[in-house]
Design a protein around this motif. Structure first.
Motif, mmCIF file in Angstrom:
data_model
loop_
_atom_site.group_PDB
_atom_site.id
_atom_site.type_symbol
_atom_site.label_atom_id
_atom_site.label_comp_id
_atom_site.label_asym_id
_atom_site.label_seq_id
_atom_site.Cartn_x
_atom_site.Cartn_y
_atom_site.Cartn_z
ATOM 1 N N LYS A 319 0.853 -1.189 0.000
ATOM 2 C CA LYS A 319 0.000 0.000 0.000
ATOM 3 C C LYS A 319 0.885 1.233 0.000
ATOM 4 O O LYS A 319 1.919 1.268 0.678
ATOM 5 N N LEU A 321 1.198 5.130 0.945
ATOM 6 C CA LEU A 321 0.639 6.155 1.829
ATOM 7 C C LEU A 321 1.258 7.495 1.483
ATOM 8 O O LEU A 321 2.490 7.619 1.392
ATOM 9 N N ASP A 359 -5.236 -2.421 5.628
ATOM 10 C CA ASP A 359 -6.547 -1.778 5.474
ATOM 11 C C ASP A 359 -6.755 -0.695 6.530
ATOM 12 O O ASP A 359 -7.395 0.331 6.251
ATOM 13 N N ALA A 360 -6.230 -0.915 7.734
ATOM 14 C CA ALA A 360 -6.428 0.059 8.817
ATOM 15 C C ALA A 360 -5.294 1.072 8.917
ATOM 16 O O ALA A 360 -5.375 1.999 9.718
ATOM 17 N N GLN A 362 -2.982 4.199 8.419
ATOM 18 C CA GLN A 362 -3.132 5.588 8.020
ATOM 19 C C GLN A 362 -1.776 6.298 8.075
ATOM 20 O O GLN A 362 -0.855 5.828 8.760
ATOM 21 N N PRO A 363 -1.610 7.408 7.370
ATOM 22 C CA PRO A 363 -0.312 8.119 7.381
ATOM 23 C C PRO A 363 0.178 8.454 8.785
ATOM 24 O O PRO A 363 1.375 8.387 9.067
ATOM 25 N N GLU A 364 -0.735 8.832 9.653
ATOM 26 C CA GLU A 364 -0.315 9.224 10.993
ATOM 27 C C GLU A 364 0.183 8.050 11.843
ATOM 28 O O GLU A 364 0.740 8.254 12.926
ATOM 29 N N ASN A 365 -0.036 6.809 11.328
ATOM 30 C CA ASN A 365 0.473 5.644 12.053
ATOM 31 C C ASN A 365 1.967 5.419 11.827
ATOM 32 O O ASN A 365 2.586 4.593 12.495
#
Length: 462
Positions: A319, A321, A359-360, A362-365
């Motif tokens: 994926k 990001l 799937d879960a 996010q960029p902030e992760n």
């Protein structure tokens, strides 16, 4: 016969006999002793120890019995005045007395036929204090060093490792520790079942003379081992998973190993490399297999000798990001920061992982940080530190990221020094931020005007 009676010498002998008999009768009737042992005499008996009776030593402690001996003057016939001083006794009866200070008379016991003339002292002053018992853990300390190449292990105290310490109540609060000392100088092997005498110490580290320790000694084992070092396991990977699967985690049933070796070898190692073979994946979500752990070259032994590895594998993908924020650390308070490359504090990354994880995601992760510590004014290229969530990895493990920033002192214009970076349109290098390097907008429409303005600017600066 008549002739003898009238003879002068016979009369003299007879008179002498009667005289002796008369003398003997007179002296016997007067009672004059014929043996000096029957005469009454006096004697001083020194250092007669005072015996304490009726005292409960389990509950109380006795203070201030001073002096602890007396001097007796006695009289009696010489035959009765024995030289066995243990027959002369002075006693102090403390029966039914509790805590407090008391002045009490002494009693005495003498041999038969002997009378007491005087006793000094005849009364004594004593203080009785209650006892207090505390349960204290035993500390074993060592002195010296084992033989070369060996190291001392932790002494092991048999039983509960505690003792009861009884002290006067006024001293109990000062009790700090109970300690035994073992000399390990030159030991070449472990010692089993050594009896170690214990001492109680106060908070100032001084021995407590009035402490009663039960038991007064303990049995201790002293381990002597070869030099060793605990090191963590460093996981290295080899082999590949089937296409479409990703490794989400690796579990090892030990966190580290113990290595035995020389001092030089131990000082040169900080971790134990353990290779995880991904090709051993058996198709299940959790693949377990065991490996033998062998000591590295130069080491004698490793503990444990084996480990179990668990591979956690799930179907996965990749994926991309975008707009992952970049955080600057240790920015000096006296500097302003200008982003050169990229022009905004964010980047894009392509990652791989389990589908349910991606799937879960996010960029902030994802955490991207650049450290500006110890940097001064000017343009700097700073490497990016990437921290990914558990079970997520970079699609390209060789990815290396960096940013270019310019630091200027607050209140001063930027330096205008260009930083070259790839031109996205044709791949050539072009200066970044050149148009605003002087802190004012550019109105040039052709190359000649730009040259004139730059020349004018330099002239004014001069």
């Amino acid at each position: 016969m008549d002739k003898w009676l009238t003879h002068n010498n016979f009369a003299k002998v007879l008179a002498l006999v009667f005289s002796i008999m008369l003398w003997a009768m007179v002296h016997l009737d007067s009672g004059t002793p014929v043996d000096s042992t029957t005469l009454a005499q006096s004697r001083y008996i020194d250092n007669v120890k005072i015996e304490v009776t009726g005292f409960d030593e389990d509950k109380y402690v006795l203070y201030d019995l001073d002096p602890s001996t007396v001097r007796m003057e006695v009289k009696g016939k010489r035959i009765d005045l024995t030289t066995n001083f243990s027959d002369y006794k002075a006693r102090l009866n403390l029966e039914n007395l509790g805590p407090g200070t008391f002045t009490l008379p002494l009693t005495h016991e003498l041999p038969p036929g002997v009378q007491l003339v005087s006793m000094e002292p005849s009364i004594v002053k004593v203080t009785i204090e209650a006892k207090e018992t505390r349960t204290i853990p035993v500390t074993i300390v060592t002195k010296g060093e084992p033989a070369d190449g060996l190291v001392l292990g932790t002494p092991i105290v048999a039983g509960s490792g505690t003792v009861d310490v009884t002290l006067p109540a006024s001293e109990a609060q000062e009790l700090s520790k109970v300690e035994g000392t073992v000399d390990v100088t030159g030991l070449k092997e472990s010692v089993k079942g050594k009896s170690v005498k214990l001492t109680a110490y106060d908070k100032q580290g001084m021995p407590m003379e009035n402490a009663k320790i039960s038991p007064s000694s303990v049995v201790v084992d002293i381990p002597i081992n070869k030099l060793y070092k605990n090191v963590p396991i460093e996981i290295r990977k080899t082999g590949q998973l089937p296409s479409g699967y990703v490794l989400t985690d690796v579990d090892i049933d030990v966190e580290g190993v113990v290595l035995y070796g020389t001092k030089e070898a131990l000082e040169g190692i900080s971790s134990y490399p353990l290779t995880v073979d991904l090709s051993r994946y058996n198709g299940s979500n959790e693949t377990k297999y065991s490996v033998d752990l062998t000591p590295p070259k130069g080491f004698e032994k490793i503990e444990p000798s084996s480990a179990t590895i668990t591979l956690h594998v799930m179907p996965g993908g990749q994926k991309q990001l975008d707009d992952i924020p970049i955080t600057l650390k240790n920015v000096g308070s006296m500097y302003d920061v200008k982003w050169i490359r990229p022009t905004e504090p964010s980047l894009s990354l392509t990652v791989i992982g389990a589908s349910v994880v991606l799937d879960a995601l996010q960029p902030e992760n994802i955490q991207l940080t650049a450290d500006l510590a110890h940097l001064g004014a000017g343009t700097h290229t700073i490497p990016i530190e990437i921290k990914l969530p558990e079970g997520v990895a970079l699609a390209d493990p060789n990815t290396s990221l960096s940013v270019d920033v310019e630091l200027t002192e607050k209140g001063n214009p930027t330096s205008g020094v260009p930083v070259e970076h790839p031109n996205p349109s044709d791949g050539t290098q072009s200066p970044a931020g050149n148009g605003s390097s002087h802190g004012s907008p550019s109105h040039q429409e052709d190359g000649s005007n730009a040259t004139d303005d730059d020349t004018s600017g330099n002239g004014n600066g001069t």
